[in-house]
Structure formats: C-alpha cells, structure tokens
Write a protein that holds these residues in place. Structure first.
Motif, mmCIF file in Angstrom:
data_model
loop_
_atom_site.group_PDB
_atom_site.id
_atom_site.type_symbol
_atom_site.label_atom_id
_atom_site.label_comp_id
_atom_site.label_asym_id
_atom_site.label_seq_id
_atom_site.Cartn_x
_atom_site.Cartn_y
_atom_site.Cartn_z
ATOM 1 N N THR A 109 -0.922 4.020 -2.072
ATOM 2 C CA THR A 109 -2.103 4.564 -1.412
ATOM 3 C C THR A 109 -1.699 5.536 -0.310
ATOM 4 O O THR A 109 -2.283 6.620 -0.162
ATOM 5 C CB THR A 109 -2.956 3.432 -0.817
ATOM 6 N N THR A 163 -1.069 -3.804 6.691
ATOM 7 C CA THR A 163 -2.235 -3.669 5.813
ATOM 8 C C THR A 163 -2.830 -5.017 5.414
ATOM 9 O O THR A 163 -3.655 -5.070 4.504
ATOM 10 C CB THR A 163 -1.854 -2.898 4.533
ATOM 11 N N ARG A 181 -6.257 4.627 4.218
ATOM 12 C CA ARG A 181 -6.306 6.086 4.135
ATOM 13 C C ARG A 181 -6.736 6.686 5.477
ATOM 14 O O ARG A 181 -6.226 7.729 5.896
ATOM 15 C CB ARG A 181 -7.271 6.526 3.034
ATOM 16 N N ASN A 187 -8.556 -2.507 3.830
ATOM 17 C CA ASN A 187 -8.853 -2.097 2.462
ATOM 18 C C ASN A 187 -8.286 -0.694 2.245
ATOM 19 O O ASN A 187 -7.707 -0.094 3.156
ATOM 20 C CB ASN A 187 -10.356 -2.153 2.173
ATOM 21 N N VAL A 188 -8.458 -0.173 1.037
ATOM 22 C CA VAL A 188 -7.882 1.125 0.701
ATOM 23 C C VAL A 188 -8.409 2.221 1.615
ATOM 24 O O VAL A 188 -7.652 3.075 2.096
ATOM 25 C CB VAL A 188 -8.176 1.466 -0.782
ATOM 26 N N HIS A 189 -9.715 2.209 1.887
ATOM 27 C CA HIS A 189 -10.302 3.264 2.703
ATOM 28 C C HIS A 189 -9.789 3.211 4.138
ATOM 29 O O HIS A 189 -9.556 4.245 4.769
ATOM 30 C CB HIS A 189 -11.823 3.137 2.693
ATOM 31 N N GLY A 215 0.778 -1.235 0.000
ATOM 32 C CA GLY A 215 0.000 0.000 0.000
ATOM 33 C C GLY A 215 0.804 1.276 0.000
ATOM 34 O O GLY A 215 0.279 2.331 0.390
#
Length: 301
Positions: free
Chosen positions: A33, A155, A164, A159-161, A30
């Motif tokens: 990201t 990670t 972040r 997930n991506v959210h 990630g």
C-alpha cells in the motif's frame, strides 16, 4: 539522510541524482500500500529489488535526463539472500551524496496474525512452524533496519485509507492529490466494462442510429454530436452530472483514490455515448482532472 552538492566518480552531478525512498518492514504491515501510494504520487517504484542493485538503480535514474527524479524501492524478507548487502549499499549511497529515506512499516503481532489468517497465506519465514514463529524471525532479521529508519509507521489500527493519508502527509507536500479519470464510451449490447467505477446510461436520449444521414457516422462527428446535444435533457444532464462528479472527485481525493473510470453507455457504443464522453472529458479536464478518453466499442459493428 545525506545531503550535499558534488559530482560523483562517474561524472554525474548530484543535481541529477534521484531522491530515494527505501520501503521495508513487517510482512503484512502495508508495504504494498505504501509503495502504491508513492507510485500514485509519481515515484518510480521497484518491488523486491535486491539491495545490492539499489546503487545501480539510482545511477540509471541519474542518467535518465531528469525522467526518473524519485525512486522508491521495496526491500523485504523475500530477498533475504541479499539482505546482508543492504548496509553496504546504504554506505555506497551515502558516499554518492544520495538523499535517501527509509520508511519502516510496523504492526503488532496480533494484527499481523489476523491479516495472514484472513487471507489464508503463510508467513514467508514460518516454514513448518506457526505464523507467530515467522513473525518473530522477521522481527529479529529487521531489527537493525528498523533502528535506522527515518520514518516508522505502525499500521496495527490503520486501514488502507489511513495509511495512504500518512504517506501523503510525508511525501505529497502541499499539493492536493491528483485525480486521473478515464472516460470510456461503450455499448450495452457488448456488456458493461468490468473496470468501471461509475456507469452513465445515455439511452434516455434519441438514437442517431435511426436517422439515415447520421447512421454511418460516430459521436465524433459534429453533426452527430450536435444532434445528441440538441435533444431535450442532454445539456442539462451533462451540466448536472459534471457537478455531481465534482462532489465525487473531492471525496475520492480525501479517501486517497487517484484513478477513476467513468463508463458512458448507449446501445451500440457508437453515437450517444461517444458524443457524451467527449463533452464530459472536456468538462473534467477544465476542472483540472487529468483525463483520457477511450471509445471501447466504436467501430465494432
């Protein structure tokens, strides 16, 4: 992490020296990201910068007269020829009283294998071997850097959210994430904008094109705009859609989405969509959303 107040050998006071974050970690964990999150928070992000050039980048930032106050650098195995220079660069930064943090993105072998297999890409270090061989080689190469990290984020199950959100929690402070909007008028006869997140259709309103004295003008003209918003439903639509966007914007912020493109369409992209876009953008700006207006097809006919 280093702190202090000095003037370096080049005469640059440390009040001008930018804050630095070094992003590294396992391939597939990630890094991109995390870097994009910092970029959205206003950091100047450099991907795959050779470690030997990090002090130079910091010095250039210090000489930018405050325009580059925060720098994030992504360091990974793609630059492995330069990786041995990283410790020397970190020592140089320490001597210059540069405030720096190292963020290390970690993930389990199983999660990394699944990610590489899902995108059908080889691991950058696997060579003629298997993905797990590349992962093992990378862990060995990065072991010392991981030990020096100020922040390690696993990670494996994120997930991506969620990733972040973790980055926001560390670097956004108490500020609510900003949302930036592009309001774009367009003509349906020229096709939908490919980058639209939301599409608004203004063709339910009467078309000023059929009013001879209004036809030559655009929705930027006060008479055209007045005609559009004097039609039944125009003002109500603007009010209610603005309320809907407030709800959507709150959700976007929670999900870490910071950019949204709202496409407002009419037949030719000259009258109704232009007038509605201008009013909608003003409403969004009054709600604290940084807004840019683009009239894609105005003047195209």
């Amino acid at each position: 992490m280093s702190t202090g107040t000095t003037i370096d050998a080049n005469g640059v006071p440390d009040s001008a020296i930018p804050e630095l974050v070094i992003i590294s970690g396992m391939s597939g964990a990630g890094r991109s990201t995390a870097a994009k999150c910092l970029e959205d928070l206003g950091w100047f992000v450099v991907d795959n910068l050779p470690p030997a050039l990090i002090p130079t980048m910091v010095e250039l930032g210090a000489r930018s007269q405050g325009n580059v106050a925060r720098i994030a650098v992504v360091v990974d195995v793609r630059g492995r020829r330069f990786f041995d220079n990283l410790r020397e660069s970190l020592a140089d930064l320490e001597a210059r009283n540069v405030t720096r943090r190292i963020v290390f993105l970690e993930s389990s072998d199983d999660a990394l294998v699944r990610r590489f297999e899902s995108v059908r890409r080889p691991h950058p270090l696997q060579g003629d071997g298997r993905i797990v061989d590349g992962i093992a080689a990378e862990r060995d190469l990065l072991r010392e850097l991981r030990g020096d990290a100020d922040l390690v984020i696993d990670t494996s199950s994120l997930n991506v959210h969620e990733l972040r959100a973790k980055m926001d929690a560390q670097f956004a402070g108490d500020e609510e994430p900003e949302l930036r909007a592009t309001v774009m008028s367009f003509g349906y006869k020229y096709g939908l904008p490919v980058d639209a997140d939301l599409v608004v259709d203004c063709r339910f309103l009467p078309n000023p094109h059929w009013i001879p004295e209004l036809r030559p003008y655009t929705g930027l003209n006060e008479e055209v705009s007045g005609y559009v918003f004097n039609q039944p439903g125009a003002k109500e639509f603007l009010n209610q859609y603005t309320e809907l966007l407030q709800l959507i914007a709150a959700g976007y912020r929670r999900e870490g989405k910071r950019y949204v493109t709202i496409a407002v369409g009419c037949t030719g992209g000259k009258h109704r969509s232009v007038a509605m876009s201008e009013k909608l953008a003003k409403r969004l700006a009054s709600e604290g959303v940084e807004t840019v207006v683009v009239h894609r097809d105005m003047g195209r006919e």
